[in-house]
Design an enzyme around this catalytic site. Structure first.
Site, PDB file in Angstrom:
ATOM      1  N   ASP A  46       0.835  -1.210   0.000  1.00 40.47           N
ATOM      2  CA  ASP A  46       0.000   0.000   0.000  1.00 40.47           C
ATOM      3  C   ASP A  46       0.867   1.256   0.000  1.00 40.47           C
ATOM      4  O   ASP A  46       0.542   2.254  -0.649  1.00 40.47           O
ATOM      5  CB  ASP A  46      -0.904   0.016   1.241  1.00 40.47           C
ATOM      6  CG  ASP A  46      -2.044  -0.986   1.144  1.00 40.47           C
ATOM      7  OD1 ASP A  46      -2.536  -1.216   0.032  1.00 40.47           O
ATOM      8  OD2 ASP A  46      -2.418  -1.543   2.192  1.00 40.47           O
ATOM      9  N   GLU A 124      -5.052   9.890   4.245  1.00 39.63           N
ATOM     10  CA  GLU A 124      -5.404  10.825   5.312  1.00 39.63           C
ATOM     11  C   GLU A 124      -4.326  11.889   5.497  1.00 39.63           C
ATOM     12  O   GLU A 124      -3.224  11.786   4.961  1.00 39.63           O
ATOM     13  CB  GLU A 124      -5.598  10.116   6.667  1.00 39.63           C
ATOM     14  CG  GLU A 124      -4.339   9.750   7.444  1.00 39.63           C
ATOM     15  CD  GLU A 124      -3.561   8.611   6.862  1.00 39.63           C
ATOM     16  OE1 GLU A 124      -2.426   8.857   6.390  1.00 39.63           O
ATOM     17  OE2 GLU A 124      -4.029   7.482   6.848  1.00 39.63           O
ATOM     18  N   ASP A 151      -3.296  14.154  21.566  1.00 34.52           N
ATOM     19  CA  ASP A 151      -2.157  13.891  20.676  1.00 34.52           C
ATOM     20  C   ASP A 151      -2.364  14.503  19.296  1.00 34.52           C
ATOM     21  O   ASP A 151      -1.411  14.973  18.670  1.00 34.52           O
ATOM     22  CB  ASP A 151      -1.942  12.378  20.517  1.00 34.52           C
ATOM     23  CG  ASP A 151      -1.190  11.780  21.698  1.00 34.52           C
ATOM     24  OD1 ASP A 151      -0.931  12.523  22.667  1.00 34.52           O
ATOM     25  OD2 ASP A 151      -0.870  10.580  21.657  1.00 34.52           O
ATOM     26  N   THR A 162      -9.732   2.733   6.413  1.00 35.05           N
ATOM     27  CA  THR A 162      -9.267   1.441   6.930  1.00 35.05           C
ATOM     28  C   THR A 162      -7.806   1.495   7.374  1.00 35.05           C
ATOM     29  O   THR A 162      -7.246   0.479   7.786  1.00 35.05           O
ATOM     30  CB  THR A 162      -9.427   0.362   5.828  1.00 35.05           C
ATOM     31  OG1 THR A 162      -8.958   0.915   4.599  1.00 35.05           O
ATOM     32  CG2 THR A 162     -10.857  -0.066   5.667  1.00 35.05           C
ATOM     33  N   LYS A 166      -8.667   3.813  11.222  1.00 42.37           N
ATOM     34  CA  LYS A 166      -9.210   2.618  11.904  1.00 42.37           C
ATOM     35  C   LYS A 166      -8.474   2.384  13.217  1.00 42.37           C
ATOM     36  O   LYS A 166      -9.077   2.019  14.222  1.00 42.37           O
ATOM     37  CB  LYS A 166      -9.098   1.398  10.984  1.00 42.37           C
ATOM     38  CG  LYS A 166      -9.672   0.139  11.579  1.00 42.37           C
ATOM     39  CD  LYS A 166      -9.635  -0.998  10.577  1.00 42.37           C
ATOM     40  CE  LYS A 166     -10.202  -2.273  11.180  1.00 42.37           C
ATOM     41  NZ  LYS A 166      -9.378  -2.802  12.283  1.00 42.37           N
TER      42      LYS A 166
HETATM   43  P1  NAD Z   1       3.727   1.644   7.003  1.00 44.36           P
HETATM   44  O1  NAD Z   1       4.876   0.885   6.408  1.00 44.36           O
HETATM   45  O2  NAD Z   1       3.848   2.191   8.382  1.00 44.36           O
HETATM   46  O3  NAD Z   1       2.446   0.689   6.892  1.00 44.36           O
HETATM   47  C1  NAD Z   1       1.236   1.003   7.412  1.00 44.36           C
HETATM   48  C2  NAD Z   1       0.233  -0.136   7.208  1.00 44.36           C
HETATM   49  O4  NAD Z   1      -0.976   0.468   6.770  1.00 44.36           O
HETATM   50  C3  NAD Z   1       0.583  -1.197   6.159  1.00 44.36           C
HETATM   51  O5  NAD Z   1       0.235  -2.451   6.681  1.00 44.36           O
HETATM   52  C4  NAD Z   1      -0.308  -0.845   4.977  1.00 44.36           C
HETATM   53  O6  NAD Z   1      -0.650  -1.981   4.203  1.00 44.36           O
HETATM   54  C5  NAD Z   1      -1.500  -0.297   5.685  1.00 44.36           C
HETATM   55  N1  NAD Z   1      -2.330   0.609   4.881  1.00 44.36           N
HETATM   56  C6  NAD Z   1      -1.949   1.672   4.147  1.00 44.36           C
HETATM   57  N2  NAD Z   1      -3.023   2.214   3.557  1.00 44.36           N
HETATM   58  C7  NAD Z   1      -4.093   1.472   3.940  1.00 44.36           C
HETATM   59  C8  NAD Z   1      -5.485   1.548   3.687  1.00 44.36           C
HETATM   60  N3  NAD Z   1      -6.003   2.513   2.933  1.00 44.36           N
HETATM   61  N4  NAD Z   1      -6.288   0.629   4.273  1.00 44.36           N
HETATM   62  C9  NAD Z   1      -5.805  -0.342   5.065  1.00 44.36           C
HETATM   63  N5  NAD Z   1      -4.496  -0.477   5.348  1.00 44.36           N
HETATM   64  C10 NAD Z   1      -3.667   0.443   4.790  1.00 44.36           C
HETATM   65  O7  NAD Z   1       3.377   2.875   6.076  1.00 44.36           O
HETATM   66  P2  NAD Z   1       3.064   2.927   4.556  1.00 44.36           P
HETATM   67  O8  NAD Z   1       2.971   1.550   3.979  1.00 44.36           O
HETATM   68  O9  NAD Z   1       3.967   3.918   3.920  1.00 44.36           O
HETATM   69  O10 NAD Z   1       1.582   3.545   4.579  1.00 44.36           O
HETATM   70  C11 NAD Z   1       1.347   4.846   5.041  1.00 44.36           C
HETATM   71  C12 NAD Z   1       0.085   4.800   5.835  1.00 44.36           C
HETATM   72  O11 NAD Z   1       0.329   4.173   7.068  1.00 44.36           O
HETATM   73  C13 NAD Z   1      -0.475   6.138   6.206  1.00 44.36           C
HETATM   74  O12 NAD Z   1      -1.227   6.720   5.169  1.00 44.36           O
HETATM   75  C14 NAD Z   1      -1.328   5.778   7.400  1.00 44.36           C
HETATM   76  O13 NAD Z   1      -2.656   5.483   7.026  1.00 44.36           O
HETATM   77  C15 NAD Z   1      -0.717   4.511   7.929  1.00 44.36           C
HETATM   78  N6  NAD Z   1      -0.268   4.728   9.293  1.00 44.36           N
HETATM   79  C16 NAD Z   1      -0.961   4.090  10.265  1.00 44.36           C
HETATM   80  C17 NAD Z   1      -0.637   4.314  11.591  1.00 44.36           C
HETATM   81  C18 NAD Z   1      -1.446   3.617  12.623  1.00 44.36           C
HETATM   82  O14 NAD Z   1      -2.317   2.820  12.248  1.00 44.36           O
HETATM   83  N7  NAD Z   1      -1.203   3.878  13.901  1.00 44.36           N
HETATM   84  C19 NAD Z   1       0.399   5.162  11.933  1.00 44.36           C
HETATM   85  C20 NAD Z   1       1.098   5.784  10.919  1.00 44.36           C
HETATM   86  C21 NAD Z   1       0.738   5.570   9.586  1.00 44.36           C
END
Ligand code: NAD
Length: 267
Positions: A46, A124, A151, A162, A166
């Site tokens: 992703d 986002e 935060d 998602t 989420k």
């Molecule tokens: P990353 O390597 O930290 O991976 C984040 C995870 O989010 C991966 O498992 C990826 O498959 C999943 N993901 C990304 N977009 C998704 C979507 N639309 N629906 C479901 N799962 C999704 O970071 P990355 O791969 O460069 O992705 C960046 C994204 O990581 C950001 O846009 C943000 O949504 C997410 N993120 C999540 C958190 C958290 O859940 N606490 C924190 C920071 C970033």
């Protein structure tokens, strides 16, 4: 049809990208064009697809995306690494079929006389603080709504609902709805500080402004990018008039995709 391949640098992704390129080169209906593609194929996860979107953001209204995943199942990535042949076949029989996802418009106003910046997010944007609590005034359609303390806040698209959204307790929204969601990241709620305490969903004719008071400590993100280069005075969010198209060669119903990503065991 002109196709761009956007791969991460993982060994398996580079192998898939190379065999995909070979398949495209051998086809008389397809050609590689990294500058003005009609189809952008991301190879990775992703995160790679998000990077591909930002790479082609300026022409995002002219492209359709396809995602091949080379690691664990991704949310935007429908194709497996061993399905390159089937994908080339689908590209050759393309008839323009697509599904579109809403995008988030971000306008960043900086302190002083710096001009505003504009961005587009597929997942986002978050506005947050790492140390100490972030204090920010939240306005909806120019009306003061609440003073947030905690935060941070996460403003997401339906397809991004998602992801980070989420994790912070936001609802999952079907991307066929044009909406944006604001979810709190660890708000402080006690007798002194009060926030709504639940995620809220904004309609297409509404917009949100978040004005942090602790500006020098604020971090602003857009998908996986950090936009905090200058002191942010306020950020305005609205549903973009632009949408991102995905080539829909196979149809996985949205809630099935959610179940496959989060509930079902998939090999
Ligand atoms: P990353 O390597 O930290 O991976 C984040 C995870 O989010 C991966 O498992 C990826 O498959 C999943 N993901 C990304 N977009 C998704 C979507 N639309 N629906 C479901 N799962 C999704 O970071 P990355 O791969 O460069 O992705 C960046 C994204 O990581 C950001 O846009 C943000 O949504 C997410 N993120 C999540 C958190 C958290 O859940 N606490 C924190 C920071 C970033």
């Amino acid at each position: 049809m002109k196709v761009a391949i956007y791969s991460n640098n993982g060994e398996s992704s580079l192998e898939v990208a190379s065999s995909l390129k070979k398949g495209i080169d051998q086809s008389d209906k397809l050609s590689i064009d990294g500058l003005n593609p009609e189809i952008v194929i991301s190879v990775g996860g992703d995160g790679t697809l998000l990077s591909a979107f930002h790479h082609y953001q300026d022409i995002s209204d002219k492209i359709r995306m396809v995602g091949i995943h080379t690691g664990h199942l991704g949310f935007y990535t429908d194709w497996r690494d061993y399905e390159v042949k089937q994908l080339v076949d689908s590209l050759e029989h393309d008839n323009g079929q697509s599904v579109t996802y809403p995008l988030l418009d971000i306008k960043v106003n900086y302190s002083g006389s710096s001009p505003s910046d504009y961005g587009l997010a597929l997942n986002e944007s978050t506005i947050k603080q790492i140390s100490g609590s972030m204090v920010a005034d939240v306005y909806i359609k120019n009306q003061f709504f609440e003073s947030f303390r905690g935060d941070g806040l996460c403003v997401s698209t339906p397809s991004g609902s998602t992801a980070y959204n989420k994790s912070v307790g936001g609802a999952i929204i079907n991307p066929s709805l044009s909406a944006i969601q604001i979810a709190e990241i660890s708000s402080i709620n006690n007798r002194v500080f009060r926030t709504l305490g639940s995620p809220l969903i904004i309609a297409p004719d509404e917009w949100v402004k978040i004005a942090p008071k602790t500006t020098h400590k604020t971090i602003l993100t857009c998908d996986q990018q950090d936009l905090s280069t200058r002191v942010v005075e306020s950020v305005e969010y609205r549903i973009s008039k632009r949408k991102l198209a995905f080539a829909q060669y196979r149809h996985t119903q949205f809630w099935q995709r959610v179940a496959n990503s989060f509930i079902n065991e998939v090999d």
